[in-house]
Design a protein around this motif. Structure first.
Motif, PDB file in Angstrom:
ATOM      1  N   TYR A   1     -61.580 -65.716  45.263  1.00 53.25           N
ATOM      2  CA  TYR A   1     -60.407 -64.841  45.420  1.00 53.25           C
ATOM      3  C   TYR A   1     -60.846 -63.377  45.378  1.00 53.25           C
ATOM      4  CZ  TYR A   1     -61.041 -64.441  40.409  1.00 53.25           C
ATOM      5  OH  TYR A   1     -61.594 -64.212  39.169  1.00 53.25           O
ATOM      6  N   LEU A   2     -59.964 -62.490  45.834  1.00 56.43           N
ATOM      7  CA  LEU A   2     -60.250 -61.046  45.805  1.00 56.43           C
ATOM      8  C   LEU A   2     -59.635 -60.402  44.552  1.00 56.43           C
ATOM      9  CD1 LEU A   2     -59.511 -60.076  49.544  1.00 56.43           C
ATOM     10  CD2 LEU A   2     -61.681 -60.787  48.515  1.00 56.43           C
ATOM     11  N   GLY A   3     -60.094 -59.213  44.245  1.00 53.50           N
ATOM     12  CA  GLY A   3     -59.518 -58.486  43.103  1.00 53.50           C
ATOM     13  C   GLY A   3     -60.549 -58.146  42.037  1.00 53.50           C
ATOM     14  N   GLY A   4     -61.652 -58.898  42.013  1.00 51.85           N
ATOM     15  CA  GLY A   4     -62.726 -58.605  41.068  1.00 51.85           C
ATOM     16  C   GLY A   4     -62.267 -58.733  39.626  1.00 51.85           C
TER      17      GLY A   4
ATOM     18  N   ASN B   1     -59.377 -76.592  53.246  1.00 51.50           N
ATOM     19  CA  ASN B   1     -59.297 -75.776  54.465  1.00 51.50           C
ATOM     20  C   ASN B   1     -57.985 -74.986  54.542  1.00 51.50           C
ATOM     21  OD1 ASN B   1     -57.315 -77.501  55.499  1.00 51.50           O
ATOM     22  ND2 ASN B   1     -58.850 -78.861  56.425  1.00 51.50           N
ATOM     23  N   GLU B   2     -57.783 -74.322  55.678  1.00 58.50           N
ATOM     24  CA  GLU B   2     -56.654 -73.396  55.811  1.00 58.50           C
ATOM     25  C   GLU B   2     -55.298 -74.112  55.871  1.00 58.50           C
ATOM     26  OE1 GLU B   2     -59.148 -73.842  57.922  1.00 58.50           O
ATOM     27  OE2 GLU B   2     -58.069 -74.913  59.493  1.00 58.50           O
ATOM     28  N   ARG B   3     -55.299 -75.457  55.893  1.00 58.33           N
ATOM     29  CA  ARG B   3     -54.010 -76.161  55.889  1.00 58.33           C
ATOM     30  C   ARG B   3     -53.378 -76.182  54.494  1.00 58.33           C
ATOM     31  NH1 ARG B   3     -56.286 -81.222  58.405  1.00 58.33           N
ATOM     32  NH2 ARG B   3     -57.130 -80.442  60.333  1.00 58.33           N
ATOM     33  N   CYS B   4     -54.114 -75.753  53.488  1.00 56.94           N
ATOM     34  CA  CYS B   4     -53.601 -75.771  52.103  1.00 56.94           C
ATOM     35  C   CYS B   4     -52.328 -74.933  51.999  1.00 56.94           C
ATOM     36  CB  CYS B   4     -54.676 -75.210  51.169  1.00 56.94           C
ATOM     37  SG  CYS B   4     -54.154 -75.071  49.462  1.00 56.94           S
TER      38      CYS B   4
ATOM     39  N   ALA C   1     -60.331 -79.856  37.830  1.00 57.14           N
ATOM     40  CA  ALA C   1     -61.436 -79.543  38.751  1.00 57.14           C
ATOM     41  C   ALA C   1     -60.960 -79.353  40.192  1.00 57.14           C
ATOM     42  CB  ALA C   1     -62.485 -80.644  38.659  1.00 57.14           C
ATOM     43  N   ALA C   2     -59.675 -79.624  40.478  1.00 58.62           N
ATOM     44  CA  ALA C   2     -59.033 -79.217  41.745  1.00 58.62           C
ATOM     45  C   ALA C   2     -58.025 -78.157  41.321  1.00 58.62           C
ATOM     46  CB  ALA C   2     -58.324 -80.388  42.397  1.00 58.62           C
ATOM     47  N   TYR C   3     -58.247 -76.908  41.718  1.00 62.09           N
ATOM     48  CA  TYR C   3     -57.503 -75.832  41.061  1.00 62.09           C
ATOM     49  C   TYR C   3     -57.243 -74.639  41.970  1.00 62.09           C
ATOM     50  CZ  TYR C   3     -62.130 -73.632  40.734  1.00 62.09           C
ATOM     51  OH  TYR C   3     -63.353 -73.087  41.039  1.00 62.09           O
ATOM     52  N   LEU C   4     -56.226 -73.866  41.581  1.00 58.78           N
ATOM     53  CA  LEU C   4     -56.026 -72.531  42.140  1.00 58.78           C
ATOM     54  C   LEU C   4     -56.664 -71.601  41.106  1.00 58.78           C
ATOM     55  CD1 LEU C   4     -54.547 -71.040  44.461  1.00 58.78           C
ATOM     56  CD2 LEU C   4     -52.598 -70.783  42.937  1.00 58.78           C
ATOM     57  N   PRO C   5     -57.545 -70.661  41.521  1.00 58.60           N
ATOM     58  CA  PRO C   5     -58.283 -69.876  40.508  1.00 58.60           C
ATOM     59  C   PRO C   5     -57.361 -69.147  39.521  1.00 58.60           C
ATOM     60  CG  PRO C   5     -59.251 -69.558  42.674  1.00 58.60           C
ATOM     61  CD  PRO C   5     -58.008 -70.377  42.888  1.00 58.60           C
ATOM     62  N   HIS C   6     -56.211 -68.674  40.000  1.00 59.13           N
ATOM     63  CA  HIS C   6     -55.174 -68.167  39.099  1.00 59.13           C
ATOM     64  C   HIS C   6     -53.894 -68.063  39.910  1.00 59.13           C
ATOM     65  CE1 HIS C   6     -55.190 -63.887  40.534  1.00 59.13           C
ATOM     66  NE2 HIS C   6     -56.406 -64.203  40.879  1.00 59.13           N
ATOM     67  N   ASP C   7     -52.753 -67.900  39.235  1.00 58.51           N
ATOM     68  CA  ASP C   7     -51.490 -68.115  39.957  1.00 58.51           C
ATOM     69  C   ASP C   7     -51.163 -67.044  41.001  1.00 58.51           C
ATOM     70  OD1 ASP C   7     -51.038 -66.333  37.966  1.00 58.51           O
ATOM     71  OD2 ASP C   7     -49.389 -67.404  37.005  1.00 58.51           O
ATOM     72  N   LEU C   8     -51.826 -65.868  40.939  1.00 67.13           N
ATOM     73  CA  LEU C   8     -51.581 -64.845  41.963  1.00 67.13           C
ATOM     74  C   LEU C   8     -52.791 -64.699  42.888  1.00 67.13           C
ATOM     75  CD1 LEU C   8     -49.854 -62.247  39.619  1.00 67.13           C
ATOM     76  CD2 LEU C   8     -48.739 -63.600  41.394  1.00 67.13           C
TER      77      LEU C   8
ATOM     78  N   PHE D   1     -55.459 -64.446  45.738  1.00 61.35           N
ATOM     79  CA  PHE D   1     -55.429 -64.131  47.160  1.00 61.35           C
ATOM     80  C   PHE D   1     -56.847 -64.309  47.688  1.00 61.35           C
ATOM     81  CE2 PHE D   1     -55.946 -61.338  50.792  1.00 61.35           C
ATOM     82  CZ  PHE D   1     -54.843 -61.666  51.564  1.00 61.35           C
ATOM     83  N   PRO D   2     -57.101 -65.138  48.701  1.00 59.50           N
ATOM     84  CA  PRO D   2     -56.118 -65.967  49.395  1.00 59.50           C
ATOM     85  C   PRO D   2     -55.563 -67.076  48.489  1.00 59.50           C
ATOM     86  CG  PRO D   2     -58.366 -66.407  50.206  1.00 59.50           C
ATOM     87  CD  PRO D   2     -58.472 -65.297  49.234  1.00 59.50           C
ATOM     88  N   LEU D   3     -54.314 -67.446  48.757  1.00 54.27           N
ATOM     89  CA  LEU D   3     -53.642 -68.466  47.960  1.00 54.27           C
ATOM     90  C   LEU D   3     -54.103 -69.838  48.454  1.00 54.27           C
ATOM     91  CD1 LEU D   3     -51.397 -68.575  45.722  1.00 54.27           C
ATOM     92  CD2 LEU D   3     -49.794 -69.055  47.561  1.00 54.27           C
TER      93      LEU D   3
END
Ligand SMILES: Cc1cc2nc3c(=O)[nH]c(=O)nc-3n(C[C@H](O)[C@H](O)[C@H](O)COP(=O)(O)OP(=O)(O)OC[C@H]3O[C@@H](n4cnc5c(N)ncnc54)[C@H](O)[C@@H]3O)c2cc1C
Length: 420
Positions: A40-43, A105-108, A135-142, A144-146
């Motif tokens: 994700y972006l944002g550092g 992939n981008e279909r998520c 272990a299948a995760y969104l790095p954090h709820d905001l 980007f990219p989602l």
């Protein structure tokens, strides 16, 4: 005949400085590749609870940047990617970028069905490993990219197929492989930022032994609603509210045995975190142990506000050692009062180590020859023709300065292409 000049620019690192450089260069009309190692972006700023001096959430600033990225077809983002080789010269660099598989992939659509189906857990890097995530995760709820990510350990496990089958959109690709992408660019901005200094190296503070000694980056996550305690600042040992909190400034900074330099933001970060504690616990007593307070220019007002708070004490002293009472897990600080020359033992419920910002380049150098200063920061803004360092890859500073530096780097990159 001279080689044709490539008009595109590569920016490495999607933190505040890299985002500023990439967006400004793209909005000036250049094709830009923004190469970011994490998913994700944002550092590091994405992991803060609030920004000083205004104490607004970092997503205020980040979302404006993400909107500018979405609106600009000239800017291509590559996440989970890092340059491994750079050859050529100003106007014509050849870059090999290694891209790790995300397995999604981008279909998520970020529907969360893969997380629900997954049982395997891994330490959560976004919360500095203070909790676990699937272990299948969104790095954090905001993020980007989602878009979700699968950990390689999950992909190699028998559970992988079940997780793939749970995705209604066919977005999981277990056969995704690492790949190398070759880019041709005219100029490069290097904005790989910082990492927290390793608190375990200061054995006198017992960071890896005592539950209630935390680092300043962990404190940001403890205070954040999307952190491991849903924003409640509590003692890791027992989940109780701390009544007394110590901030230990220059923990491993301005010290020849650790980071010899001042990171310039740790005093401000501790004052900000003292305010987090005060907002949750109006009766808590806070002590900031310091060598000198560094709050320059307009930050002086922030310092004054903290000093006027009767529950925040500024103690000019050196914390030589932390010990723990094993029964209560309370901490005993051995402090040298540098004004009076006296020694004290001070008991607190929670101690926060104000550790500094170590340049990533001190351990992961740029894959082309550039000069570093004695601390590992890239020595000059234009490290060589067409190669510009920005943000905390160049010097340890706060967000305002990194954004200014990223903007300046974009201009230098554009000038470099123009002069060829
Ligand atoms: C405890 C603490 C609190 C803070 N609070 C504040 C605050 O309230 N206000 C404020 O102004 N400042 C604050 N700061 C400072 C702020 O975090 C920095 O100014 C900011 O993160 C610098 O941004 P950057 O883009 O230079 O680096 P980073 O934020 O470190 O971003 C660098 C990016 O580069 C990526 N990267 C690294 N290596 C590679 C590679 N090889 N290839 C591709 N990508 C790579 C990283 O994944 C990261 O996304 C705080 C700092 C600390 C320690």
């Amino acid at each position: 005949m001279a080689n044709a000049v490539t008009q595109s620019i590569m920016v490495v690192g999607g933190g505040m400085s890299g985002l500023a450089a990439a967006i400004e260069a793209a909005e000036a009309g250049h094709d830009v590749f923004l190469v970011e190692k994490s998913p994700y972006l944002g550092g590091r700023v994405a992991q803060l609870h609030q920004y000083f001096p205004k104490l607004c959430p970092p997503y205020c600033g980040l979302e404006i940047n993400f909107r500018r990225i979405k609106n600009n077809p000239k800017l291509k983002i590559m996440t989970m990617a890092e340059p491994v080789a750079i050859t050529g010269e100003e106007g014509n660099f050849d870059v090999s970028v290694k891209v790790a598989p995300r397995y999604v992939n981008e279909r998520c659509t970020a529907c969360n069905k893969c997380t629900e189906a997954c049982e395997m857990e891994i330490p959560n890097p976004f919360n500095y490993n203070m909790d676990k995530i699937k272990a299948a995760y969104l790095p954090h709820d905001l993020a980007f990219p989602l878009r979700y990510v699968l950990d390689p350990a999950l992909v190699q496990s028998p559970e992988a197929q079940k997780v793939k089958d749970a995705c209604p959109y066919g977005a999981i690709d277990l056969d995704m492989q690492p790949k190398t992408v070759d880019l041709k660019v005219g100029a490069i901005v290097w904005a790989t930022g910082w990492k927290p200094y390793d608190s375990t190296k200061m054995e006198n503070y017992g960071f890896d032994k005592y539950d209630n000694v935390v680092s300043n980056v962990q404190m940001e996550r403890l205070a954040a609603q999307n952190g491991p305690t849903q924003g409640k600042i509590v003692r890791p040992s027992d989940g109780q509210a701390p009544k007394t909190v110590a901030f230990i400034q220059c923990a491993g900074s301005r010290d020849e045995n650790h980071l010899p330099f001042c990171s310039s933001i740790c005093c401000m970060a501790s004052m900000k975190q003292a305010m987090y504690v005060r907002a949750q616990y109006p009766d808590a007593k806070i002590t900031i142990f310091y060598i000198d307070i560094r709050a320059m220019d307009r930050y002086e007002d922030f310092y004054r506000t903290a000093k006027e708070d009767a529950n925040i004490e500024f103690f000019k002293g050196n914390v030589a050692k932390i010990a723990e009472d094993p029964a209560t897990k309370n901490l005993v600080l051995r402090v040298e009062d540098t004004t009076a020359g006296a020694l004290h033992e001070i008991n607190v419920d929670l101690a926060v180590l104000a550790t500094g910002m170590q340049p990533v380049t001190s351990e992961a150098p740029v894959p082309t020859s550039v000069a570093y200063d004695s601390y590992g920061f890239i020595a000059q803004a234009e490290a060589k023709p067409g190669f510009i360092a920005a943000g905390c890859a160049r010097l340890p500073v706060g967000v305002t300065e990194t954004v200014q530096d990223g903007t300046a780097a974009a201009l230098k990159a554009i000038q470099s292409i123009a002069r060829r």
